[in-house]
Design a protein around this motif. Structure first.
Motif, mmCIF file in Angstrom:
data_model
loop_
_atom_site.group_PDB
_atom_site.id
_atom_site.type_symbol
_atom_site.label_atom_id
_atom_site.label_comp_id
_atom_site.label_asym_id
_atom_site.label_seq_id
_atom_site.Cartn_x
_atom_site.Cartn_y
_atom_site.Cartn_z
ATOM 1 N N GLN A 144 45.269 30.302 41.361
ATOM 2 C CA GLN A 144 44.129 29.970 40.305
ATOM 3 C C GLN A 144 42.979 30.653 40.938
ATOM 4 O O GLN A 144 42.283 31.229 40.587
ATOM 5 C CB GLN A 144 43.128 28.389 41.137
ATOM 6 C CG GLN A 144 43.994 27.085 40.512
ATOM 7 C CD GLN A 144 44.850 27.314 39.022
ATOM 8 O OE1 GLN A 144 44.438 27.900 37.833
ATOM 9 N NE2 GLN A 144 46.066 27.269 39.144
ATOM 10 N N VAL A 182 46.185 21.436 35.566
ATOM 11 C CA VAL A 182 45.054 22.103 35.351
ATOM 12 C C VAL A 182 44.190 21.768 35.249
ATOM 13 O O VAL A 182 44.080 22.396 33.747
ATOM 14 C CB VAL A 182 45.442 23.264 36.025
ATOM 15 C CG1 VAL A 182 44.240 24.320 36.126
ATOM 16 C CG2 VAL A 182 46.085 23.747 36.726
ATOM 17 N N ILE A 213 38.386 26.834 47.466
ATOM 18 C CA ILE A 213 39.225 25.417 47.400
ATOM 19 C C ILE A 213 38.744 24.047 48.726
ATOM 20 O O ILE A 213 37.655 24.013 50.034
ATOM 21 C CB ILE A 213 40.548 25.766 48.411
ATOM 22 C CG1 ILE A 213 41.138 26.554 47.311
ATOM 23 C CG2 ILE A 213 41.206 24.271 48.296
ATOM 24 C CD1 ILE A 213 43.069 26.777 47.743
ATOM 25 N N LEU A 244 47.622 27.387 51.635
ATOM 26 C CA LEU A 244 46.721 27.231 50.702
ATOM 27 C C LEU A 244 45.658 28.254 51.104
ATOM 28 O O LEU A 244 44.619 27.924 52.790
ATOM 29 C CB LEU A 244 45.664 26.250 50.863
ATOM 30 C CG LEU A 244 47.187 24.962 49.930
ATOM 31 C CD1 LEU A 244 45.814 23.321 50.152
ATOM 32 C CD2 LEU A 244 46.751 24.878 48.877
ATOM 33 N N PHE A 271 46.102 14.456 43.218
ATOM 34 C CA PHE A 271 46.447 15.251 43.536
ATOM 35 C C PHE A 271 47.961 14.431 43.636
ATOM 36 O O PHE A 271 49.034 14.536 43.430
ATOM 37 C CB PHE A 271 46.578 15.400 44.714
ATOM 38 C CG PHE A 271 47.385 17.142 45.040
ATOM 39 C CD1 PHE A 271 47.228 18.432 44.469
ATOM 40 C CD2 PHE A 271 48.640 17.002 45.975
ATOM 41 C CE1 PHE A 271 48.468 19.325 44.957
ATOM 42 C CE2 PHE A 271 49.995 17.796 46.168
ATOM 43 C CZ PHE A 271 49.200 18.750 45.549
ATOM 44 N N ILE A 305 44.821 18.925 39.317
ATOM 45 C CA ILE A 305 43.878 20.557 40.301
ATOM 46 C C ILE A 305 42.378 20.714 39.013
ATOM 47 O O ILE A 305 43.079 20.704 38.122
ATOM 48 C CB ILE A 305 45.088 21.553 40.119
ATOM 49 C CG1 ILE A 305 46.186 21.018 41.278
ATOM 50 C CG2 ILE A 305 44.616 23.002 41.144
ATOM 51 C CD1 ILE A 305 47.598 22.046 41.305
ATOM 52 N N VAL A 340 47.791 25.441 43.191
ATOM 53 C CA VAL A 340 46.223 25.624 43.352
ATOM 54 C C VAL A 340 46.232 27.251 43.606
ATOM 55 O O VAL A 340 44.887 27.582 43.000
ATOM 56 C CB VAL A 340 46.373 24.553 44.979
ATOM 57 C CG1 VAL A 340 45.187 24.417 45.489
ATOM 58 C CG2 VAL A 340 46.768 23.249 44.159
ATOM 59 N N ILE A 370 40.858 19.753 45.097
ATOM 60 C CA ILE A 370 42.329 19.036 44.678
ATOM 61 C C ILE A 370 41.410 17.682 45.449
ATOM 62 O O ILE A 370 40.568 17.272 46.752
ATOM 63 C CB ILE A 370 43.438 19.134 45.498
ATOM 64 C CG1 ILE A 370 42.842 20.057 47.289
ATOM 65 C CG2 ILE A 370 43.825 20.129 44.742
ATOM 66 C CD1 ILE A 370 44.436 20.383 47.884
ATOM 67 N N THR A 419 38.050 25.201 43.255
ATOM 68 C CA THR A 419 38.981 24.519 43.203
ATOM 69 C C THR A 419 39.183 23.401 43.715
ATOM 70 O O THR A 419 38.762 23.334 44.861
ATOM 71 C CB THR A 419 40.585 25.804 43.540
ATOM 72 O OG1 THR A 419 40.995 26.390 41.980
ATOM 73 C CG2 THR A 419 41.490 24.617 43.334
#
Length: 409
Positions: free
Chosen positions: A191, A145, A196, A220, A383, A398, A188, A167, A165
């Protein structure tokens, strides 16, 4: 066929040369024969997988990926060993010529190989050999991370402390360990970012690669949503299709999958993220890459619904798009998020000291944060993995970015 013959000959010549180091450095014949057997086994598996093996019509299937990884590991060992031996042989040649021309020798004779040089060559070659094997076993799931705080003069006040975040480059067709992927997806979510953002390459080639992972990635979650764009591999351009319709259907299936997973896929379009009366523009373009990569991204179309004065975050898979089209564009894009390079899955990174990978010779922006003309880009290291089924030194990433307003810091 000719290329295969040339490749096999080069491989065998390198192997024969490297064998001289094995023979000189050990007194156990079984080591010598074991090296021959391993070398031929790796070559045979590679030829089989890329000619008549599982799914011969598809590229980068897991068996092919591992066949390539093992071949790369063996070739690296041989090449480093050969470099040492060749250097010694040049010296031995001159030593033999000197003895013949100026010494007492009546015939030209090469001096014997020095055992300590062969041992040293094999010892040094064993380091990348072991690293590449470790990269296939553990390195590809060594998730990191990485956190950045980014300050802007014109960030709307309500977004001070806003977290994103990012990815990128999932490449689900390469996964081979569900427990590790479950850990990464949970990491993920841990966080707890406001949004995202996924910046492309969900699959290697076909939408079906995502079927086993659809439910997992559907977990997610972020307060303001999960947003995505397409990468070059998502279009299915690297495998043969029976018809153009089948290829188009594959892309549509992938788009539908992302929607079912709860991803808001931006196809040359934009959204506003709002907090009270403040808002920032989130823009997503289709893949645009310099050189032979797909150029479906359209900035003008993507920004048709936003204002020139908005604070803008752009999602664009390929970082070459940034210098080629984003920076010169009439709009100011405060932050661009990209991926694509994977950091070549190989390199050396010591924070504050060294950041190097061979991919830097292909991409000026290849990992981390860069700035030009007051515009920033973060290139995520990826990732997943592709081709070589591992990572050495450039770990899966990440990214967590916290936006700050300068006047409030």
């Amino acid at each position: 066929m000719l290329r295969w013959i040339i490749f096999i000959l080069i491989y065998l010549i390198l192997g024969f040369y490297a064998l001289q180091a094995v023979r000189t450095s050990t007194r156990f014949p079984w080591v010598y024969y074991a090296f021959i057997a391993l070398s031929l086994l790796v070559l045979g598996n590679f030829i089989y997988q890329f000619t008549v093996g599982e799914e011969p019509g598809r590229v980068l299937s897991r068996p092919k990926s591992y066949a390539f990884g093992l071949l790369l590991t063996m070739l690296t060992f041989k090449l480093i060993t050969v470099i040492f031996l060749f250097s010694e042989d040049v010296f031995r040649l001159f030593e033999g010529l000197y003895g013949k021309l100026f010494g007492s020798a009546t015939e030209f004779d090469l001096p014997q190989r020095r055992r300590f040089l062969s041992v040293m060559a094999m010892g040094i070659a064993a380091v990348p050999f072991g690293a590449l094997l470790f990269g296939m076993y553990k390195g590809k799931y060594n998730y990191k991370v990485l956190r950045y705080e980014m300050e802007f003069d014109d960030l709307p006040e309500a977004f001070h402390g806003y977290t994103i975040t990012q990815i990128s480059d999932v490449h689900s067709g390469s996964f081979d360990n569900r427990k590790e992927i479950e850990y990464a997806v949970d990491l993920v979510n841990q966080q707890k970012s406001d949004a995202i953002l996924f910046t492309g390459d969900m699959v290697n080639n076909k939408a079906e690669e995502m079927y086993p992972w659809k439910k997992l990635f559907g977990t997610l979650t972020a307060k303001d949503g999960v947003f995505s764009v397409l990468g070059n591999h998502d279009y299915g351009d690297y495998v043969p299709w029976d018809t153009a319709e089948a290829k188009a259907q594959n892309l549509q299936t992938l788009k539908d999958l992302q929607k079912e997973m709860g991803f808001d896929l931006l196809l040359n379009e934009s959204r506003y993220l709002e907090k009270g009366e403040d808002r920032i523009a989130l823009i997503g373009v289709e893949n645009w890459g310099k050189g032979g990569f797909k150029k479906a991204g359209d900035l003008n179309k993507a920004t048709a619904g936003i204002s020139k004065d908005d604070f803008k975050i752009l999602m664009s898979h390929d970082p070459s798009h940034w210098e080629e089209q984003v920076i010169p564009h009439e709009y100011h894009y405060h932050l661009t998020l990209s991926g694509h390079t994977h950091g070549m899955q190989f390199g050396i990174e010591i924070p504050g000291w060294v950041k190097w990978s061979p991919v830097k010779w292909r991409y000026k922006q290849w990992a981390g944060v860069y700035e030009q003309m007051g515009q920033y880009i973060n290139v995520n290291r990826g990732f997943g993995f592709l081709g070589y089924p591992g990572r050495v030194g450039i770990w899966p990433e990440i990214t967590v970015i916290t936006l700050k307003k300068k006047s409030l810091t």
